[in-house]
Motif scaffolding. Structure first.
Motif, PDB file in Angstrom:
ATOM      1  N   SER A   2     -10.193 -19.959 -27.781  1.00 27.50           N
ATOM      2  CA  SER A   2      -9.973 -20.436 -29.141  1.00 27.50           C
ATOM      3  C   SER A   2     -10.308 -21.921 -29.291  1.00 27.50           C
ATOM      4  O   SER A   2     -10.621 -22.381 -30.382  1.00 27.50           O
ATOM      5  CB  SER A   2      -8.524 -20.177 -29.563  1.00 27.50           C
ATOM      6  OG  SER A   2      -7.642 -20.935 -28.770  1.00 27.50           O
ATOM      7  N   ALA A   3     -10.253 -22.686 -28.204  1.00 32.79           N
ATOM      8  CA  ALA A   3     -10.574 -24.115 -28.270  1.00 32.79           C
ATOM      9  C   ALA A   3     -12.026 -24.340 -28.665  1.00 32.79           C
ATOM     10  O   ALA A   3     -12.316 -25.169 -29.544  1.00 32.79           O
ATOM     11  CB  ALA A   3     -10.247 -24.792 -26.944  1.00 32.79           C
ATOM     12  N   PRO A   4     -13.015 -23.645 -28.083  1.00 35.69           N
ATOM     13  CA  PRO A   4     -14.408 -23.845 -28.504  1.00 35.69           C
ATOM     14  C   PRO A   4     -14.644 -23.419 -29.953  1.00 35.69           C
ATOM     15  O   PRO A   4     -15.432 -24.031 -30.667  1.00 35.69           O
ATOM     16  CB  PRO A   4     -15.226 -22.980 -27.546  1.00 35.69           C
ATOM     17  CG  PRO A   4     -14.356 -22.758 -26.357  1.00 35.69           C
ATOM     18  CD  PRO A   4     -12.959 -22.833 -26.862  1.00 35.69           C
ATOM     19  N   ILE A   5     -13.934 -22.390 -30.400  1.00 37.01           N
ATOM     20  CA  ILE A   5     -14.085 -21.935 -31.794  1.00 37.01           C
ATOM     21  C   ILE A   5     -13.534 -22.987 -32.742  1.00 37.01           C
ATOM     22  O   ILE A   5     -14.148 -23.307 -33.766  1.00 37.01           O
ATOM     23  CB  ILE A   5     -13.395 -20.565 -31.989  1.00 37.01           C
ATOM     24  CG1 ILE A   5     -14.129 -19.497 -31.176  1.00 37.01           C
ATOM     25  CG2 ILE A   5     -13.367 -20.197 -33.466  1.00 37.01           C
ATOM     26  CD1 ILE A   5     -13.453 -18.151 -31.179  1.00 37.01           C
ATOM     27  N   LEU A   6     -12.357 -23.545 -32.419  1.00 36.07           N
ATOM     28  CA  LEU A   6     -11.784 -24.606 -33.251  1.00 36.07           C
ATOM     29  C   LEU A   6     -12.685 -25.841 -33.277  1.00 36.07           C
ATOM     30  O   LEU A   6     -12.878 -26.481 -34.319  1.00 36.07           O
ATOM     31  CB  LEU A   6     -10.384 -24.978 -32.755  1.00 36.07           C
ATOM     32  CG  LEU A   6      -9.269 -24.003 -33.101  1.00 36.07           C
ATOM     33  CD1 LEU A   6      -7.961 -24.432 -32.448  1.00 36.07           C
ATOM     34  CD2 LEU A   6      -9.089 -23.944 -34.607  1.00 36.07           C
ATOM     35  N   LEU A   7     -13.236 -26.200 -32.137  1.00 36.06           N
ATOM     36  CA  LEU A   7     -14.143 -27.348 -32.067  1.00 36.06           C
ATOM     37  C   LEU A   7     -15.385 -27.093 -32.917  1.00 36.06           C
ATOM     38  O   LEU A   7     -15.834 -27.969 -33.669  1.00 36.06           O
ATOM     39  CB  LEU A   7     -14.539 -27.626 -30.611  1.00 36.06           C
ATOM     40  CG  LEU A   7     -15.497 -28.806 -30.406  1.00 36.06           C
ATOM     41  CD1 LEU A   7     -14.850 -30.095 -30.876  1.00 36.06           C
ATOM     42  CD2 LEU A   7     -15.910 -28.897 -28.949  1.00 36.06           C
ATOM     43  N   GLY A   8     -15.940 -25.907 -32.838  1.00 34.19           N
ATOM     44  CA  GLY A   8     -17.106 -25.549 -33.657  1.00 34.19           C
ATOM     45  C   GLY A   8     -16.776 -25.591 -35.142  1.00 34.19           C
ATOM     46  O   GLY A   8     -17.572 -26.065 -35.963  1.00 34.19           O
ATOM     47  N   ALA A   9     -15.583 -25.092 -35.509  1.00 33.54           N
ATOM     48  CA  ALA A   9     -15.171 -25.107 -36.911  1.00 33.54           C
ATOM     49  C   ALA A   9     -15.008 -26.547 -37.406  1.00 33.54           C
ATOM     50  O   ALA A   9     -15.404 -26.885 -38.521  1.00 33.54           O
ATOM     51  CB  ALA A   9     -13.877 -24.324 -37.081  1.00 33.54           C
ATOM     52  N   ARG A  10     -14.421 -27.410 -36.582  1.00 30.34           N
ATOM     53  CA  ARG A  10     -14.245 -28.813 -36.958  1.00 30.34           C
ATOM     54  C   ARG A  10     -15.603 -29.499 -37.153  1.00 30.34           C
ATOM     55  O   ARG A  10     -15.801 -30.275 -38.093  1.00 30.34           O
ATOM     56  CB  ARG A  10     -13.444 -29.557 -35.888  1.00 30.34           C
ATOM     57  CG  ARG A  10     -11.986 -29.238 -35.905  1.00 30.34           C
ATOM     58  CD  ARG A  10     -11.258 -30.046 -34.860  1.00 30.34           C
ATOM     59  NE  ARG A  10      -9.847 -29.742 -34.876  1.00 30.34           N
ATOM     60  CZ  ARG A  10      -8.978 -30.215 -34.022  1.00 30.34           C
ATOM     61  NH1 ARG A  10      -9.372 -31.038 -33.053  1.00 30.34           N
ATOM     62  NH2 ARG A  10      -7.711 -29.885 -34.100  1.00 30.34           N
TER      63      ARG A  10
END
Length: 148
Positions: A2-10
Protein backbone atom coordinates in the motif's frame (compact mmCIF):
# COMPACT_ATOMS: atom_id res chain seq x y z
CA UNK A 1 2.24 -2.88 -1.05
CA UNK A 2 0.00 0.00 0.00
CA UNK A 3 2.97 2.36 0.51
CA UNK A 4 3.91 2.45 -3.22
CA UNK A 5 0.24 2.99 -4.15
CA UNK A 6 -0.07 5.89 -1.69
CA UNK A 7 3.18 7.40 -2.99
CA UNK A 8 1.93 7.10 -6.58
CA UNK A 9 -1.39 8.70 -5.62
CA UNK A 10 0.40 11.59 -3.89
CA UNK A 11 2.61 12.17 -6.92
CA UNK A 12 -0.43 12.15 -9.25
CA UNK A 13 -2.32 14.58 -6.98
CA UNK A 14 0.74 16.88 -6.79
CA UNK A 15 1.13 16.81 -10.59
CA UNK A 16 -2.58 17.57 -11.05
CA UNK A 17 -2.34 20.47 -8.58
CA UNK A 18 0.71 21.94 -10.35
CA UNK A 19 -0.96 21.51 -13.73
CA UNK A 20 -4.06 23.33 -12.44
CA UNK A 21 -1.98 26.18 -10.97
CA UNK A 22 0.00 26.49 -14.20
CA UNK A 23 -3.18 26.63 -16.28
CA UNK A 24 -4.71 29.25 -13.94
CA UNK A 25 -1.57 31.42 -14.15
CA UNK A 26 -1.50 31.12 -17.93
CA UNK A 27 -5.15 32.19 -18.24
CA UNK A 28 -4.59 35.11 -15.86
CA UNK A 29 -1.53 36.23 -17.81
CA UNK A 30 -3.44 36.02 -21.10
CA UNK A 31 -6.34 38.09 -19.71
CA UNK A 32 -3.98 40.75 -18.34
CA UNK A 33 -2.08 40.90 -21.61
CA UNK A 34 -5.32 41.34 -23.53
CA UNK A 35 -6.41 44.17 -21.22
CA UNK A 36 -2.99 45.84 -21.52
CA UNK A 37 -3.20 45.70 -25.32
CA UNK A 38 -6.65 47.30 -25.23
CA UNK A 39 -5.47 50.11 -22.97
CA UNK A 40 -2.36 50.70 -25.06
CA UNK A 41 -4.46 51.02 -28.20
CA UNK A 42 -6.87 53.49 -26.60
CA UNK A 43 -6.92 56.65 -28.68
CA UNK A 44 -6.59 60.03 -27.03
CA UNK A 45 -9.38 62.24 -28.41
CA UNK A 46 -8.79 65.71 -29.78
CA UNK A 47 -8.95 68.55 -27.27
CA UNK A 48 -9.77 72.01 -28.60
CA UNK A 49 -8.61 74.87 -26.39
CA UNK A 50 -9.37 78.51 -27.08
CA UNK A 51 -6.63 80.58 -25.44
CA UNK A 52 -7.57 84.15 -24.56
CA UNK A 53 -4.60 86.18 -23.32
CA UNK A 54 -5.32 89.27 -21.20
CA UNK A 55 -4.46 91.73 -23.98
CA UNK A 56 -4.69 89.70 -27.16
CA UNK A 57 -6.90 87.90 -29.63
CA UNK A 58 -8.35 84.48 -28.80
CA UNK A 59 -6.60 81.61 -30.56
CA UNK A 60 -8.01 78.07 -30.89
CA UNK A 61 -5.59 75.16 -30.67
CA UNK A 62 -6.31 71.48 -31.33
CA UNK A 63 -4.18 69.10 -29.27
CA UNK A 64 -4.11 65.33 -29.16
CA UNK A 65 -1.79 64.51 -26.28
CA UNK A 66 -2.49 62.62 -23.07
CA UNK A 67 -0.67 65.24 -20.97
CA UNK A 68 -0.77 68.97 -21.67
CA UNK A 69 1.26 71.32 -19.48
CA UNK A 70 0.48 75.01 -19.06
CA UNK A 71 3.30 77.19 -17.81
CA UNK A 72 6.23 79.43 -18.72
CA UNK A 73 8.90 76.68 -18.84
CA UNK A 74 10.30 75.72 -22.24
CA UNK A 75 8.95 72.15 -22.04
CA UNK A 76 5.34 73.26 -21.46
CA UNK A 77 2.83 72.77 -24.28
CA UNK A 78 0.97 76.04 -23.69
CA UNK A 79 3.26 78.95 -22.76
CA UNK A 80 1.32 82.17 -22.28
CA UNK A 81 2.98 85.58 -22.21
CA UNK A 82 1.57 86.14 -18.73
CA UNK A 83 3.83 86.95 -15.76
CA UNK A 84 1.16 85.69 -13.33
CA UNK A 85 1.56 82.14 -14.70
CA UNK A 86 4.01 79.87 -12.87
CA UNK A 87 6.78 77.93 -14.59
CA UNK A 88 4.65 74.75 -14.35
CA UNK A 89 1.16 75.98 -13.58
CA UNK A 90 -1.52 73.47 -14.61
CA UNK A 91 -1.76 70.01 -16.17
CA UNK A 92 -4.59 68.84 -18.40
CA UNK A 93 -4.50 65.06 -18.77
CA UNK A 94 -6.49 62.26 -20.35
CA UNK A 95 -7.02 59.38 -17.93
CA UNK A 96 -9.72 56.70 -17.65
CA UNK A 97 -11.47 57.95 -20.82
CA UNK A 98 -11.93 61.47 -19.35
CA UNK A 99 -10.10 64.79 -19.43
CA UNK A 100 -8.84 66.05 -16.05
CA UNK A 101 -7.33 69.35 -14.88
CA UNK A 102 -4.92 69.70 -11.98
CA UNK A 103 -3.08 72.65 -10.46
CA UNK A 104 0.64 71.93 -10.09
CA UNK A 105 1.17 73.99 -6.94
CA UNK A 106 1.22 77.29 -8.80
CA UNK A 107 1.83 80.54 -6.94
CA UNK A 108 -1.41 82.23 -8.01
CA UNK A 109 -3.54 79.09 -8.27
CA UNK A 110 -5.79 77.86 -11.03
CA UNK A 111 -9.48 78.64 -11.41
CA UNK A 112 -11.95 76.23 -13.00
CA UNK A 113 -15.17 78.04 -13.89
CA UNK A 114 -14.18 80.82 -11.42
CA UNK A 115 -13.72 78.35 -8.53
CA UNK A 116 -10.28 77.42 -7.14
CA UNK A 117 -8.95 74.14 -8.51
CA UNK A 118 -7.67 72.31 -5.42
CA UNK A 119 -7.67 68.66 -6.59
CA UNK A 120 -7.61 66.93 -9.96
CA UNK A 121 -11.06 67.47 -11.45
CA UNK A 122 -12.87 66.01 -14.46
CA UNK A 123 -13.44 68.50 -17.27
CA UNK A 124 -16.69 68.81 -19.18
CA UNK A 125 -17.41 70.53 -22.46
CA UNK A 126 -17.46 74.31 -22.05
CA UNK A 127 -15.29 74.53 -18.92
CA UNK A 128 -13.03 77.55 -18.54
CA UNK A 129 -9.62 77.35 -16.87
CA UNK A 130 -7.91 80.54 -15.73
CA UNK A 131 -4.14 80.56 -15.18
CA UNK A 132 -2.90 84.00 -14.18
CA UNK A 133 -4.83 86.37 -16.42
CA UNK A 134 -5.10 83.96 -19.35
CA UNK A 135 -8.33 82.04 -20.05
CA UNK A 136 -8.50 78.56 -21.59
CA UNK A 137 -11.93 77.57 -22.90
CA UNK A 138 -12.23 73.77 -23.21
CA UNK A 139 -14.05 72.18 -26.14
CA UNK A 140 -14.05 68.38 -25.86
CA UNK A 141 -14.26 66.25 -28.97
CA UNK A 142 -17.05 63.71 -28.73
CA UNK A 143 -15.73 60.19 -28.30
CA UNK A 144 -17.56 57.89 -30.70
CA UNK A 145 -16.51 54.60 -29.13
CA UNK A 146 -15.94 54.37 -25.37
CA UNK A 147 -15.50 50.63 -25.18
CA UNK A 148 -12.68 49.27 -23.07
Amino acid sequence: MSAPILLGARILIALALYAFLGWALYLSWRALRSQADLLAAQKVPMLNITVTPPDGQPQTLSLQKADILIGREADCDLRPEDTAVSARHTRIMYRHAQWWAEDLGSTNGTLLNDAPLRTATILVNGDTIKCGYTLYHIDLEEIADKTL
